[in-house]
Design a protein around this motif. Structure first.
Motif, mmCIF file in Angstrom:
data_model
loop_
_atom_site.group_PDB
_atom_site.id
_atom_site.type_symbol
_atom_site.label_atom_id
_atom_site.label_comp_id
_atom_site.label_asym_id
_atom_site.label_seq_id
_atom_site.Cartn_x
_atom_site.Cartn_y
_atom_site.Cartn_z
ATOM 1 N N ILE A 1 0.847 -1.197 0.000
ATOM 2 C CA ILE A 1 0.000 0.000 0.000
ATOM 3 C C ILE A 1 0.878 1.240 0.000
ATOM 4 O O ILE A 1 2.083 1.162 0.262
ATOM 5 C CB ILE A 1 -0.949 0.044 1.223
ATOM 6 N N VAL A 2 0.266 2.382 -0.292
ATOM 7 C CA VAL A 2 0.969 3.666 -0.247
ATOM 8 C C VAL A 2 0.003 4.726 0.247
ATOM 9 O O VAL A 2 -1.187 4.696 -0.081
ATOM 10 C CB VAL A 2 1.526 4.038 -1.636
ATOM 11 N N SER A 3 0.513 5.649 1.050
ATOM 12 C CA SER A 3 -0.326 6.740 1.552
ATOM 13 C C SER A 3 -0.176 7.990 0.688
ATOM 14 O O SER A 3 -1.118 8.767 0.534
ATOM 15 C CB SER A 3 0.028 7.066 3.006
ATOM 16 N N GLY A 4 1.024 8.230 0.149
ATOM 17 C CA GLY A 4 1.249 9.370 -0.738
ATOM 18 C C GLY A 4 1.226 10.720 -0.057
ATOM 19 O O GLY A 4 0.894 11.728 -0.679
ATOM 20 N N LYS A 5 1.603 10.755 1.225
ATOM 21 C CA LYS A 5 1.565 12.007 1.980
ATOM 22 C C LYS A 5 2.963 12.440 2.423
ATOM 23 O O LYS A 5 3.845 11.614 2.653
ATOM 24 C CB LYS A 5 0.694 11.852 3.224
ATOM 25 N N GLN A 6 3.136 13.763 2.555
ATOM 26 C CA GLN A 6 4.346 14.281 3.155
ATOM 27 C C GLN A 6 4.432 13.795 4.604
ATOM 28 O O GLN A 6 3.419 13.565 5.270
ATOM 29 C CB GLN A 6 4.329 15.812 3.143
ATOM 30 N N PHE A 7 5.667 13.632 5.092
ATOM 31 C CA PHE A 7 5.864 13.083 6.430
ATOM 32 C C PHE A 7 5.075 13.850 7.496
ATOM 33 O O PHE A 7 4.467 13.244 8.392
ATOM 34 C CB PHE A 7 7.354 13.097 6.787
ATOM 35 N N LEU A 8 5.050 15.176 7.415
ATOM 36 C CA LEU A 8 4.378 15.982 8.433
ATOM 37 C C LEU A 8 2.864 15.826 8.398
ATOM 38 O O LEU A 8 2.175 16.248 9.342
ATOM 39 C CB LEU A 8 4.750 17.459 8.265
ATOM 40 N N HIS A 9 2.328 15.228 7.336
ATOM 41 C CA HIS A 9 0.887 15.038 7.224
ATOM 42 C C HIS A 9 0.451 13.602 7.499
ATOM 43 O O HIS A 9 -0.746 13.304 7.512
ATOM 44 C CB HIS A 9 0.411 15.450 5.824
ATOM 45 N N LEU A 10 1.408 12.694 7.712
ATOM 46 C CA LEU A 10 1.070 11.296 7.990
ATOM 47 C C LEU A 10 0.526 11.141 9.401
ATOM 48 O O LEU A 10 0.971 11.812 10.339
ATOM 49 C CB LEU A 10 2.316 10.418 7.850
#
Length: 312
Positions: free
Chosen positions: A127-136
């Motif tokens: 799977i992948v979330s595709g978010k910047q680290f600060l938004h995870l």
């Protein structure tokens, strides 16, 4: 004491011969390579319900294998099984959440009892979330690691001992180019793929120490058009185009049949790995900025929100 052959230390001679053969093998067209038979071998693919998993299953079926398909999506799994049977081969489907250790062990035991011993294991689910680290979120980070990395531990523990006892088998790890060269906006995904590449390489070396005939292949694609990375935009996309899952599935099976240890897709991306070991980080960042690599996920959408963003 060294043993000598024609005045050359045996270990050095072996190293040089294997280096030469490994380099030569990469230059030999697939059609001319020796290929092993996998007729009637049992192949288990995690995430077999779509994308890379489905296409890999179909190419394994065309090579004469029996397929065991694991997925959390029973409908997708059933469709892959139907396509495999259309190829004239057997297919067995199991709904399994590979992040749940006890469930993996339980379903693995059912497979052994109902189908037989698995000799080719393809760890594909991801799977992948595709978010910047600060938004995870914490939950997203944990989920990515559970699916993309920890699941490999559970399936290997379930099936690798049988391969070692029988002194035959093949482990296929679907990693990523992003498991060797990270990009911004995919910190959790890159971490999971770096980790799974490390696991794979360690297992390969343990098999070598055991002098085992169990083979290992790691697959490192850049991007595959399964929908998982929908919305990702690169400048000058022709330099790193997304590949069709049919192409990736075919290449994975070819790699297994020829006991290829590392498969980069497309093949020339291996140059990027080499460049990373040579270029200073500042120079790497300049090259990455040319195609806006570290900003590519700003437009990430993934698959539809009501569908899990699965790599398979």
């Amino acid at each position: 004491m060294f043993q000598y052959v024609f005045g050359i230390p045996f270990t050095l001679l072996k190293f040089l011969l294997l280096w030469f053969w490994g380099t030569l093998k990469r230059l030999i067209p697939y059609a001319l390579r020796w290929k092993k038979s996998i007729a009637n071998e049992i192949v288990l693919i995690t995430g077999g319900g779509s994308g890379i998993g489905r296409q890999t299953a179909l190419y394994f079926a065309r090579a004469g294998a029996t397929l065991v398909l694991w997925d959390v999506n029973p409908d997708g799994n059933a469709e892959t099984a139907r396509l495999v049977r259309d190829c004239g081969m057997k297919a067995y489907t199991y709904t399994c959440d590979v992040t749940k250790r006890e469930e993996v062990y339980r379903v693995a035991q059912r497979v052994k009892e109902e189908v037989g011993t698995v000799f080719i294991l393809v760890n594909n689910a991801g799977i992948v979330s595709g978010k910047q680290f600060l938004h995870l979120t914490d939950e997203e980070i944990i989920k990515t690691m559970d699916v993309n990395t920890m699941a490999h531990f559970w399936t290997l523990r379930a099936f690798l001992p049988d391969m070692v006892r029988s002194n035959q088998g093949h482990v296929v790890t679907i990693s990523s180019l992003l498991g060797e060269s990270a990009v911004g906006g995919l910190s959790d995904y890159c971490t999971s793929k770096f980790a799974v590449r490390g696991l794979h390489d360690a297992i390969l070396r343990e098999m070598s120490v055991l002098d085992s005939q169990v083979k290992c292949t790691v697959v490192c694609p850049f991007g595959v058009s399964t929908g998982m990375f929908d919305g990702v935009k690169l400048r000058h996309e022709f330099l790193l185009p997304f590949m069709a899952p049919e192409y990736v599935g075919r290449k994975i099976v070819q790699a297994v049949l020829t006991d290829t240890e590392v498969l980069y897709l497309p093949p020339y991306v291996q140059l990027l790995v080499i460049a990373k070991t040579i270029l200073p980080t500042s120079a790497q960042l300049v090259l990455e900025d040319i195609i806006k690599l570290n900003e590519a996920t700003k437009t990430f959408t993934g698959r539809r929100q009501d569908t899990p963003k699965k790599e398979n």
